[in-house]
Design a protein around this motif. Structure first.
Motif, PDB file in Angstrom:
ATOM      1  N   SER A   3       0.865  -1.399  -0.043  1.00 38.40           N
ATOM      2  CA  SER A   3       0.135  -0.332  -0.223  1.00 38.40           C
ATOM      3  C   SER A   3       1.224   1.410  -0.168  1.00 38.40           C
ATOM      4  CB  SER A   3      -0.833  -0.234   1.078  1.00 38.40           C
ATOM      5  OG  SER A   3      -1.643   0.877   1.491  1.00 38.40           O
ATOM      6  N   LEU A   4       1.712   1.207   0.864  1.00 42.03           N
ATOM      7  CA  LEU A   4       2.677   2.443   0.413  1.00 42.03           C
ATOM      8  C   LEU A   4       2.954   2.915  -0.437  1.00 42.03           C
ATOM      9  CD1 LEU A   4       4.487   1.915   4.148  1.00 42.03           C
ATOM     10  CD2 LEU A   4       2.588   3.730   3.944  1.00 42.03           C
ATOM     11  N   ILE A   5       3.972   1.459  -0.777  1.00 41.85           N
ATOM     12  CA  ILE A   5       4.485   2.023  -2.238  1.00 41.85           C
ATOM     13  C   ILE A   5       3.538   2.120  -3.039  1.00 41.85           C
ATOM     14  CG2 ILE A   5       6.165   0.653  -4.557  1.00 41.85           C
ATOM     15  CD1 ILE A   5       7.144  -1.413  -2.518  1.00 41.85           C
ATOM     16  N   ALA A   6       2.402   1.808  -3.280  1.00 42.04           N
ATOM     17  CA  ALA A   6       1.049   2.239  -4.644  1.00 42.04           C
ATOM     18  C   ALA A   6       0.906   3.668  -4.312  1.00 42.04           C
ATOM     19  CB  ALA A   6       0.764   1.096  -4.351  1.00 42.04           C
ATOM     20  N   ALA A   7       0.723   3.770  -3.024  1.00 39.71           N
ATOM     21  CA  ALA A   7       0.289   5.144  -2.704  1.00 39.71           C
ATOM     22  C   ALA A   7       1.879   6.126  -2.914  1.00 39.71           C
ATOM     23  CB  ALA A   7       0.207   5.342  -1.001  1.00 39.71           C
ATOM     24  N   ARG A   8       2.830   6.007  -3.207  1.00 45.57           N
ATOM     25  CA  ARG A   8       3.465   7.201  -3.191  1.00 45.57           C
ATOM     26  C   ARG A   8       3.709   7.012  -4.733  1.00 45.57           C
ATOM     27  NH1 ARG A   8       8.331   8.357  -0.534  1.00 45.57           N
ATOM     28  NH2 ARG A   8       7.735   7.563   0.977  1.00 45.57           N
ATOM     29  N   ILE A   9       3.869   5.817  -5.748  1.00 47.37           N
ATOM     30  CA  ILE A   9       4.005   6.136  -7.027  1.00 47.37           C
ATOM     31  C   ILE A   9       2.293   6.723  -7.369  1.00 47.37           C
ATOM     32  CG2 ILE A   9       3.296   4.757  -9.211  1.00 47.37           C
ATOM     33  CD1 ILE A   9       4.743   2.235  -7.810  1.00 47.37           C
ATOM     34  N   ARG A  10       1.487   6.738  -7.103  1.00 50.07           N
ATOM     35  CA  ARG A  10       0.011   7.266  -7.247  1.00 50.07           C
ATOM     36  C   ARG A  10       0.042   9.148  -7.201  1.00 50.07           C
ATOM     37  NH1 ARG A  10      -1.438   6.082 -11.738  1.00 50.07           N
ATOM     38  NH2 ARG A  10      -2.740   8.453 -11.396  1.00 50.07           N
ATOM     39  N   VAL A  60       1.712   6.062 -16.027  1.00 46.77           N
ATOM     40  CA  VAL A  60       2.684   5.419 -15.317  1.00 46.77           C
ATOM     41  C   VAL A  60       2.264   3.647 -15.942  1.00 46.77           C
ATOM     42  CG1 VAL A  60       3.173   3.901 -13.111  1.00 46.77           C
ATOM     43  CG2 VAL A  60       2.876   6.606 -12.943  1.00 46.77           C
ATOM     44  N   TYR A  61       2.953   3.543 -16.006  1.00 45.70           N
ATOM     45  CA  TYR A  61       2.843   2.630 -17.241  1.00 45.70           C
ATOM     46  C   TYR A  61       2.746   0.798 -15.876  1.00 45.70           C
ATOM     47  CZ  TYR A  61       1.734   5.767 -20.999  1.00 45.70           C
ATOM     48  OH  TYR A  61       0.953   6.479 -21.331  1.00 45.70           O
ATOM     49  N   ALA A  62       2.777  -0.228 -15.761  1.00 48.07           N
ATOM     50  CA  ALA A  62       3.159  -1.305 -14.862  1.00 48.07           C
ATOM     51  C   ALA A  62       3.718  -1.715 -16.411  1.00 48.07           C
ATOM     52  CB  ALA A  62       1.880  -1.764 -14.077  1.00 48.07           C
ATOM     53  N   PHE A  63       4.650  -3.154 -16.520  1.00 50.62           N
ATOM     54  CA  PHE A  63       4.745  -4.239 -16.800  1.00 50.62           C
ATOM     55  C   PHE A  63       5.171  -5.480 -15.946  1.00 50.62           C
ATOM     56  CE2 PHE A  63       5.472  -0.406 -19.381  1.00 50.62           C
ATOM     57  CZ  PHE A  63       4.920  -0.527 -21.105  1.00 50.62           C
ATOM     58  N   VAL A  64       4.277  -6.699 -16.258  1.00 43.43           N
ATOM     59  CA  VAL A  64       4.094  -7.617 -15.905  1.00 43.43           C
ATOM     60  C   VAL A  64       5.038  -8.427 -16.058  1.00 43.43           C
ATOM     61  CG1 VAL A  64       3.125  -9.306 -14.664  1.00 43.43           C
ATOM     62  CG2 VAL A  64       2.014  -6.875 -14.668  1.00 43.43           C
ATOM     63  N   GLU A  65       6.126  -9.384 -15.778  1.00 47.51           N
ATOM     64  CA  GLU A  65       6.970 -10.219 -16.303  1.00 47.51           C
ATOM     65  C   GLU A  65       6.260 -11.323 -15.403  1.00 47.51           C
ATOM     66  OE1 GLU A  65      11.125  -9.016 -14.970  1.00 47.51           O
ATOM     67  OE2 GLU A  65      10.586  -7.062 -16.781  1.00 47.51           O
ATOM     68  N   ASP A  66       7.232 -12.672 -14.691  1.00 51.67           N
ATOM     69  CA  ASP A  66       6.415 -13.615 -14.534  1.00 51.67           C
ATOM     70  C   ASP A  66       5.411 -13.803 -13.890  1.00 51.67           C
ATOM     71  OD1 ASP A  66       8.597 -15.769 -15.205  1.00 51.67           O
ATOM     72  OD2 ASP A  66       9.675 -13.825 -14.238  1.00 51.67           O
ATOM     73  N   VAL A  67       5.188 -12.677 -12.660  1.00 51.14           N
ATOM     74  CA  VAL A  67       4.320 -12.714 -11.899  1.00 51.14           C
ATOM     75  C   VAL A  67       3.533 -11.428 -10.752  1.00 51.14           C
ATOM     76  CG1 VAL A  67       5.603 -13.650 -10.188  1.00 51.14           C
ATOM     77  CG2 VAL A  67       2.908 -13.691  -9.908  1.00 51.14           C
ATOM     78  N   ALA A  68       2.483 -11.040 -11.148  1.00 54.43           N
ATOM     79  CA  ALA A  68       1.730  -9.604 -10.202  1.00 54.43           C
ATOM     80  C   ALA A  68       0.501 -10.405  -9.719  1.00 54.43           C
ATOM     81  CB  ALA A  68       1.680  -8.334 -11.032  1.00 54.43           C
ATOM     82  N   ALA A  69       1.593 -10.932  -8.105  1.00 56.80           N
ATOM     83  CA  ALA A  69       0.221 -11.801  -7.428  1.00 56.80           C
ATOM     84  C   ALA A  69      -0.026 -11.094  -5.974  1.00 56.80           C
ATOM     85  CB  ALA A  69       0.220 -13.123  -7.290  1.00 56.80           C
ATOM     86  N   SER A  70      -1.238 -10.525  -5.390  1.00 60.31           N
ATOM     87  CA  SER A  70      -1.396 -10.777  -4.523  1.00 60.31           C
ATOM     88  C   SER A  70      -0.578  -8.835  -4.012  1.00 60.31           C
ATOM     89  CB  SER A  70      -1.053 -11.648  -3.069  1.00 60.31           C
ATOM     90  OG  SER A  70      -1.087 -11.430  -1.833  1.00 60.31           O
ATOM     91  N   GLY A  71       0.270  -9.076  -3.394  1.00 57.57           N
ATOM     92  CA  GLY A  71       0.841  -7.442  -3.401  1.00 57.57           C
ATOM     93  C   GLY A  71       1.555  -7.043  -4.255  1.00 57.57           C
ATOM     94  N   GLY A  72       2.007  -8.294  -5.383  1.00 57.60           N
ATOM     95  CA  GLY A  72       2.620  -7.751  -6.695  1.00 57.60           C
ATOM     96  C   GLY A  72       1.592  -6.763  -7.273  1.00 57.60           C
ATOM     97  N   TYR A  73       0.921  -7.621  -7.518  1.00 54.60           N
ATOM     98  CA  TYR A  73      -0.516  -7.059  -8.129  1.00 54.60           C
ATOM     99  C   TYR A  73      -1.189  -5.275  -7.982  1.00 54.60           C
ATOM    100  CZ  TYR A  73      -4.785  -6.359 -10.811  1.00 54.60           C
ATOM    101  OH  TYR A  73      -6.029  -5.470 -11.790  1.00 54.60           O
ATOM    102  N   TRP A  74      -1.313  -5.919  -6.173  1.00 55.57           N
ATOM    103  CA  TRP A  74      -0.892  -4.467  -5.673  1.00 55.57           C
ATOM    104  C   TRP A  74      -0.045  -3.132  -5.980  1.00 55.57           C
ATOM    105  CZ3 TRP A  74      -3.574  -4.383  -0.070  1.00 55.57           C
ATOM    106  CH2 TRP A  74      -3.787  -2.925  -0.222  1.00 55.57           C
ATOM    107  N   LEU A  75       1.022  -3.876  -6.372  1.00 59.28           N
ATOM    108  CA  LEU A  75       1.592  -2.256  -6.704  1.00 59.28           C
ATOM    109  C   LEU A  75       1.284  -2.409  -8.786  1.00 59.28           C
ATOM    110  CD1 LEU A  75       5.579  -3.662  -5.975  1.00 59.28           C
ATOM    111  CD2 LEU A  75       3.728  -2.565  -4.845  1.00 59.28           C
ATOM    112  N   ALA A  76       0.843  -2.932  -9.253  1.00 59.40           N
ATOM    113  CA  ALA A  76       0.294  -3.148 -11.120  1.00 59.40           C
ATOM    114  C   ALA A  76      -1.053  -1.685 -10.413  1.00 59.40           C
ATOM    115  CB  ALA A  76       0.015  -4.382 -11.238  1.00 59.40           C
ATOM    116  N   THR A  77      -1.618  -2.231 -10.005  1.00 61.45           N
ATOM    117  CA  THR A  77      -2.788  -0.736  -9.761  1.00 61.45           C
ATOM    118  C   THR A  77      -2.086   0.337  -9.550  1.00 61.45           C
ATOM    119  OG1 THR A  77      -3.203  -1.826  -7.568  1.00 61.45           O
ATOM    120  CG2 THR A  77      -4.310  -2.656  -9.491  1.00 61.45           C
ATOM    121  N   ALA A  78      -0.822   0.515  -8.891  1.00 60.72           N
ATOM    122  CA  ALA A  78      -0.214   1.713  -9.370  1.00 60.72           C
ATOM    123  C   ALA A  78      -0.352   2.816 -10.371  1.00 60.72           C
ATOM    124  CB  ALA A  78       0.930   2.342  -7.985  1.00 60.72           C
ATOM    125  N   ALA A  79      -0.358   1.842 -11.464  1.00 60.55           N
ATOM    126  CA  ALA A  79      -0.244   1.986 -13.279  1.00 60.55           C
ATOM    127  C   ALA A  79      -1.612   2.728 -13.830  1.00 60.55           C
ATOM    128  CB  ALA A  79       0.454   0.888 -13.973  1.00 60.55           C
TER     129      ALA A  79
END
Length: 262
Positions: A65-72, A82-101
Protein backbone atom coordinates in the motif's frame (compact mmCIF):
# COMPACT_ATOMS: atom_id res chain seq x y z
CA UNK A 1 24.67 17.08 -24.85
CA UNK A 2 21.56 17.89 -26.86
CA UNK A 3 19.42 18.46 -23.80
CA UNK A 4 21.77 21.18 -22.59
CA UNK A 5 21.62 23.20 -25.82
CA UNK A 6 18.86 25.87 -25.76
CA UNK A 7 16.00 25.61 -28.27
CA UNK A 8 16.87 22.01 -29.25
CA UNK A 9 14.32 19.52 -28.04
CA UNK A 10 15.72 16.42 -26.32
CA UNK A 11 14.54 12.95 -27.18
CA UNK A 12 11.90 11.79 -24.66
CA UNK A 13 12.85 9.34 -21.96
CA UNK A 14 10.88 6.89 -19.83
CA UNK A 15 11.94 6.30 -16.23
CA UNK A 16 11.87 2.57 -15.47
CA UNK A 17 11.48 1.40 -11.87
CA UNK A 18 12.10 -2.31 -11.33
CA UNK A 19 9.95 -3.99 -8.67
CA UNK A 20 11.19 -7.56 -8.34
CA UNK A 21 10.90 -9.89 -5.36
CA UNK A 22 8.79 -10.32 -2.28
CA UNK A 23 7.40 -7.31 -0.44
CA UNK A 24 8.44 -6.91 3.19
CA UNK A 25 10.18 -4.55 5.58
CA UNK A 26 13.47 -6.51 5.38
CA UNK A 27 16.44 -5.05 3.51
CA UNK A 28 16.38 -7.84 0.92
CA UNK A 29 12.73 -7.28 -0.03
CA UNK A 30 10.76 -4.53 -1.74
CA UNK A 31 9.61 -1.92 0.74
CA UNK A 32 8.67 1.74 0.79
CA UNK A 33 11.76 2.89 2.66
CA UNK A 34 14.15 1.14 0.27
CA UNK A 35 12.31 2.38 -2.82
CA UNK A 36 11.67 5.99 -1.80
CA UNK A 37 14.84 7.38 -3.33
CA UNK A 38 14.57 5.57 -6.67
CA UNK A 39 10.85 6.27 -7.13
CA UNK A 40 11.21 9.97 -6.36
CA UNK A 41 14.28 10.30 -8.60
CA UNK A 42 12.37 8.59 -11.40
CA UNK A 43 9.57 11.15 -11.22
CA UNK A 44 11.99 14.07 -10.82
CA UNK A 45 13.90 13.10 -13.97
CA UNK A 46 11.25 14.85 -16.13
CA UNK A 47 10.19 11.68 -17.95
CA UNK A 48 7.51 11.29 -20.57
CA UNK A 49 6.24 8.42 -18.41
CA UNK A 50 7.24 6.13 -15.57
CA UNK A 51 7.24 2.40 -16.32
CA UNK A 52 7.09 -0.24 -13.60
CA UNK A 53 8.79 -3.56 -14.34
CA UNK A 54 7.03 -5.98 -11.99
CA UNK A 55 7.80 -9.53 -10.98
CA UNK A 56 6.51 -10.08 -7.46
CA UNK A 57 4.48 -12.79 -5.69
CA UNK A 58 3.44 -10.30 -3.03
CA UNK A 59 4.06 -10.00 0.68
CA UNK A 60 3.30 -7.26 3.19
CA UNK A 61 -0.03 -5.53 2.52
CA UNK A 62 1.16 -2.39 4.31
CA UNK A 63 4.39 -2.09 2.30
CA UNK A 64 2.42 -2.78 -0.90
CA UNK A 65 0.00 0.00 0.00
CA UNK A 66 2.78 2.45 0.91
CA UNK A 67 4.72 1.87 -2.32
CA UNK A 68 1.64 2.11 -4.53
CA UNK A 69 0.43 5.23 -2.71
CA UNK A 70 3.80 6.95 -3.19
CA UNK A 71 3.73 6.19 -6.92
CA UNK A 72 0.18 7.51 -7.29
CA UNK A 73 0.89 10.64 -5.28
CA UNK A 74 3.89 11.57 -7.41
CA UNK A 75 2.09 10.68 -10.65
CA UNK A 76 -0.77 13.03 -9.79
CA UNK A 77 1.44 15.81 -8.45
CA UNK A 78 3.62 15.84 -11.56
CA UNK A 79 0.95 14.76 -14.07
CA UNK A 80 3.08 11.88 -15.37
CA UNK A 81 1.48 8.68 -16.73
CA UNK A 82 2.48 5.38 -15.15
CA UNK A 83 2.57 2.08 -17.03
CA UNK A 84 3.09 -1.37 -15.48
CA UNK A 85 4.73 -4.28 -17.29
CA UNK A 86 4.24 -7.64 -15.59
CA UNK A 87 6.92 -10.27 -16.15
CA UNK A 88 6.58 -13.64 -14.38
CA UNK A 89 4.03 -12.71 -11.76
CA UNK A 90 2.10 -9.84 -10.21
CA UNK A 91 0.14 -11.62 -7.51
CA UNK A 92 -1.32 -10.47 -4.22
CA UNK A 93 0.84 -7.50 -3.15
CA UNK A 94 2.60 -7.68 -6.52
CA UNK A 95 -0.74 -7.00 -8.21
CA UNK A 96 -1.35 -4.18 -5.71
CA UNK A 97 1.84 -2.58 -7.09
CA UNK A 98 0.64 -3.06 -10.66
CA UNK A 99 -2.58 -1.19 -9.92
CA UNK A 100 -0.51 1.91 -9.17
CA UNK A 101 -0.23 2.21 -12.97
CA UNK A 102 -2.72 3.82 -15.33
CA UNK A 103 -2.42 0.83 -17.67
CA UNK A 104 -1.14 -2.71 -17.12
CA UNK A 105 0.65 -4.85 -19.73
CA UNK A 106 1.29 -8.57 -19.31
CA UNK A 107 3.17 -11.29 -21.13
CA UNK A 108 1.04 -14.16 -22.41
CA UNK A 109 2.55 -16.30 -19.64
CA UNK A 110 2.31 -13.77 -16.80
CA UNK A 111 0.46 -14.83 -13.64
CA UNK A 112 -1.86 -12.12 -12.31
CA UNK A 113 -4.29 -11.78 -9.42
CA UNK A 114 -4.37 -13.65 -6.09
CA UNK A 115 -6.42 -10.85 -4.55
CA UNK A 116 -6.68 -12.23 -1.05
CA UNK A 117 -4.94 -12.26 2.31
CA UNK A 118 -3.16 -15.20 3.92
CA UNK A 119 -1.69 -16.01 7.30
CA UNK A 120 0.38 -19.18 7.69
CA UNK A 121 2.39 -20.70 10.51
CA UNK A 122 3.13 -23.92 12.38
CA UNK A 123 1.58 -25.66 15.33
CA UNK A 124 4.28 -26.96 17.69
CA UNK A 125 2.05 -28.24 20.48
CA UNK A 126 3.88 -30.91 22.49
CA UNK A 127 7.28 -30.25 20.92
CA UNK A 128 8.89 -28.83 24.05
CA UNK A 129 7.63 -31.68 26.22
CA UNK A 130 9.28 -34.22 23.93
CA UNK A 131 12.69 -32.64 24.45
CA UNK A 132 12.18 -32.04 28.16
CA UNK A 133 11.85 -28.25 27.95
CA UNK A 134 9.35 -26.04 29.72
CA UNK A 135 8.13 -22.76 28.26
CA UNK A 136 7.09 -19.94 30.58
CA UNK A 137 4.98 -17.09 29.24
CA UNK A 138 3.52 -14.24 31.31
CA UNK A 139 1.19 -11.63 29.84
CA UNK A 140 -0.86 -8.61 30.81
CA UNK A 141 -3.79 -8.53 28.41
CA UNK A 142 -5.73 -11.64 27.46
CA UNK A 143 -4.85 -11.46 23.74
CA UNK A 144 -1.08 -10.98 24.05
CA UNK A 145 -0.37 -14.69 23.54
CA UNK A 146 -2.91 -15.11 20.74
CA UNK A 147 -2.04 -17.98 18.37
CA UNK A 148 1.01 -19.06 20.38
CA UNK A 149 2.41 -21.91 18.22
CA UNK A 150 3.36 -23.92 21.34
CA UNK A 151 -0.22 -23.99 22.61
CA UNK A 152 -3.29 -25.66 21.19
CA UNK A 153 -5.38 -23.43 18.93
CA UNK A 154 -8.14 -21.56 20.65
CA UNK A 155 -11.38 -21.05 18.66
CA UNK A 156 -11.59 -17.44 19.85
CA UNK A 157 -8.07 -16.71 18.59
CA UNK A 158 -8.80 -18.24 15.17
CA UNK A 159 -12.04 -16.25 14.92
CA UNK A 160 -10.22 -13.03 15.74
CA UNK A 161 -7.47 -13.74 13.19
CA UNK A 162 -10.01 -14.46 10.48
CA UNK A 163 -11.71 -11.17 11.29
CA UNK A 164 -8.42 -9.31 10.87
CA UNK A 165 -7.78 -11.06 7.55
CA UNK A 166 -11.27 -10.13 6.34
CA UNK A 167 -10.66 -6.48 7.26
CA UNK A 168 -7.42 -6.47 5.29
CA UNK A 169 -9.14 -8.24 2.38
CA UNK A 170 -11.79 -5.52 2.26
CA UNK A 171 -9.04 -2.89 2.11
CA UNK A 172 -7.42 -4.77 -0.80
CA UNK A 173 -10.74 -5.11 -2.65
CA UNK A 174 -11.56 -1.42 -2.18
CA UNK A 175 -8.18 -0.49 -3.64
CA UNK A 176 -8.55 -2.73 -6.72
CA UNK A 177 -12.14 -1.59 -7.33
CA UNK A 178 -11.03 2.04 -7.18
CA UNK A 179 -8.00 1.64 -9.43
CA UNK A 180 -9.72 -0.66 -11.97
CA UNK A 181 -13.11 1.04 -11.91
CA UNK A 182 -15.15 0.29 -15.01
CA UNK A 183 -12.74 -2.42 -16.19
CA UNK A 184 -13.47 -5.41 -13.95
CA UNK A 185 -15.59 -8.28 -15.23
CA UNK A 186 -18.91 -9.05 -13.61
CA UNK A 187 -17.61 -11.96 -11.55
CA UNK A 188 -15.94 -12.49 -8.19
CA UNK A 189 -12.27 -11.68 -8.75
CA UNK A 190 -11.42 -11.50 -5.07
CA UNK A 191 -11.26 -15.19 -4.15
CA UNK A 192 -7.47 -15.39 -4.25
CA UNK A 193 -7.63 -17.03 -7.70
CA UNK A 194 -5.07 -16.28 -10.43
CA UNK A 195 -5.27 -15.74 -14.20
CA UNK A 196 -2.66 -16.13 -16.92
CA UNK A 197 -1.86 -13.59 -19.64
CA UNK A 198 -4.81 -12.83 -21.89
CA UNK A 199 -7.26 -14.31 -19.36
CA UNK A 200 -6.28 -11.58 -16.92
CA UNK A 201 -7.21 -9.03 -19.60
CA UNK A 202 -10.57 -10.70 -20.21
CA UNK A 203 -11.52 -10.31 -16.54
CA UNK A 204 -10.25 -6.73 -16.39
CA UNK A 205 -7.20 -7.14 -14.17
CA UNK A 206 -4.85 -6.07 -16.99
CA UNK A 207 -5.19 -4.05 -20.19
CA UNK A 208 -2.83 -5.32 -22.90
CA UNK A 209 -0.36 -8.01 -23.91
CA UNK A 210 2.98 -6.35 -24.57
CA UNK A 211 6.55 -5.73 -23.49
CA UNK A 212 8.30 -2.65 -22.20
CA UNK A 213 10.67 -1.61 -25.01
CA UNK A 214 8.40 -2.02 -28.06
CA UNK A 215 5.43 -0.56 -26.22
CA UNK A 216 7.32 2.55 -25.14
CA UNK A 217 8.66 2.99 -28.68
CA UNK A 218 5.12 2.77 -30.01
CA UNK A 219 4.00 5.40 -27.51
CA UNK A 220 6.93 7.83 -27.63
CA UNK A 221 8.84 7.09 -30.83
CA UNK A 222 11.89 5.03 -31.77
CA UNK A 223 14.27 7.54 -30.17
CA UNK A 224 12.79 7.20 -26.69
CA UNK A 225 15.41 6.48 -24.03
CA UNK A 226 14.95 4.25 -20.99
CA UNK A 227 16.49 5.40 -17.71
CA UNK A 228 16.47 2.75 -15.00
CA UNK A 229 15.97 3.23 -11.27
CA UNK A 230 16.00 0.44 -8.69
CA UNK A 231 15.95 -0.24 -4.98
CA UNK A 232 19.35 0.26 -3.41
CA UNK A 233 20.67 -2.37 -1.02
CA UNK A 234 22.04 -1.36 2.32
CA UNK A 235 25.81 -1.13 2.87
CA UNK A 236 25.78 -4.23 5.08
CA UNK A 237 23.71 -6.21 2.59
CA UNK A 238 25.99 -5.32 -0.33
CA UNK A 239 29.07 -6.56 1.51
CA UNK A 240 27.65 -9.85 2.71
CA UNK A 241 27.27 -8.91 6.38
CA UNK A 242 23.67 -10.13 6.59
CA UNK A 243 24.23 -13.67 5.38
CA UNK A 244 21.85 -15.36 7.80
CA UNK A 245 19.09 -12.80 7.27
CA UNK A 246 19.45 -12.97 3.50
CA UNK A 247 19.48 -16.79 3.53
CA UNK A 248 16.22 -16.94 5.47
CA UNK A 249 14.69 -14.22 3.29
CA UNK A 250 15.81 -16.11 0.20
CA UNK A 251 14.08 -19.29 1.36
CA UNK A 252 10.89 -17.36 2.09
CA UNK A 253 11.04 -15.67 -1.31
CA UNK A 254 11.58 -18.99 -3.06
CA UNK A 255 8.55 -20.40 -1.25
CA UNK A 256 6.44 -17.40 -2.25
CA UNK A 257 7.26 -17.84 -5.94
CA UNK A 258 6.73 -21.62 -5.67
CA UNK A 259 3.07 -21.04 -4.81
CA UNK A 260 2.61 -19.97 -8.43
CA UNK A 261 4.70 -22.74 -9.99
CA UNK A 262 7.71 -20.46 -10.53
Amino acid sequence: MKRWIPFIKSDPHVAVVRLQGTIAASSRSLNDRGLTDSIEKAFRSNPAAVALEISSPGGSPVQSSLIAARIRRLAEEKDIPVYAFVEDVAASGGYWLATAADEIWVDRGSIVGSIGVISAGFGLTGTLEKIGAERRVYTAGKSKSMLDPFQAEKPADVKRLKGLLEDMHEFFKDHVNARRAGKLADQDLFTGDIWVGEKSIEVGLADHVGHLVPTMKDRFGDKVKLRRFGQKKSFMSRFGMQIVDDTVAGIEERAAYARFGL
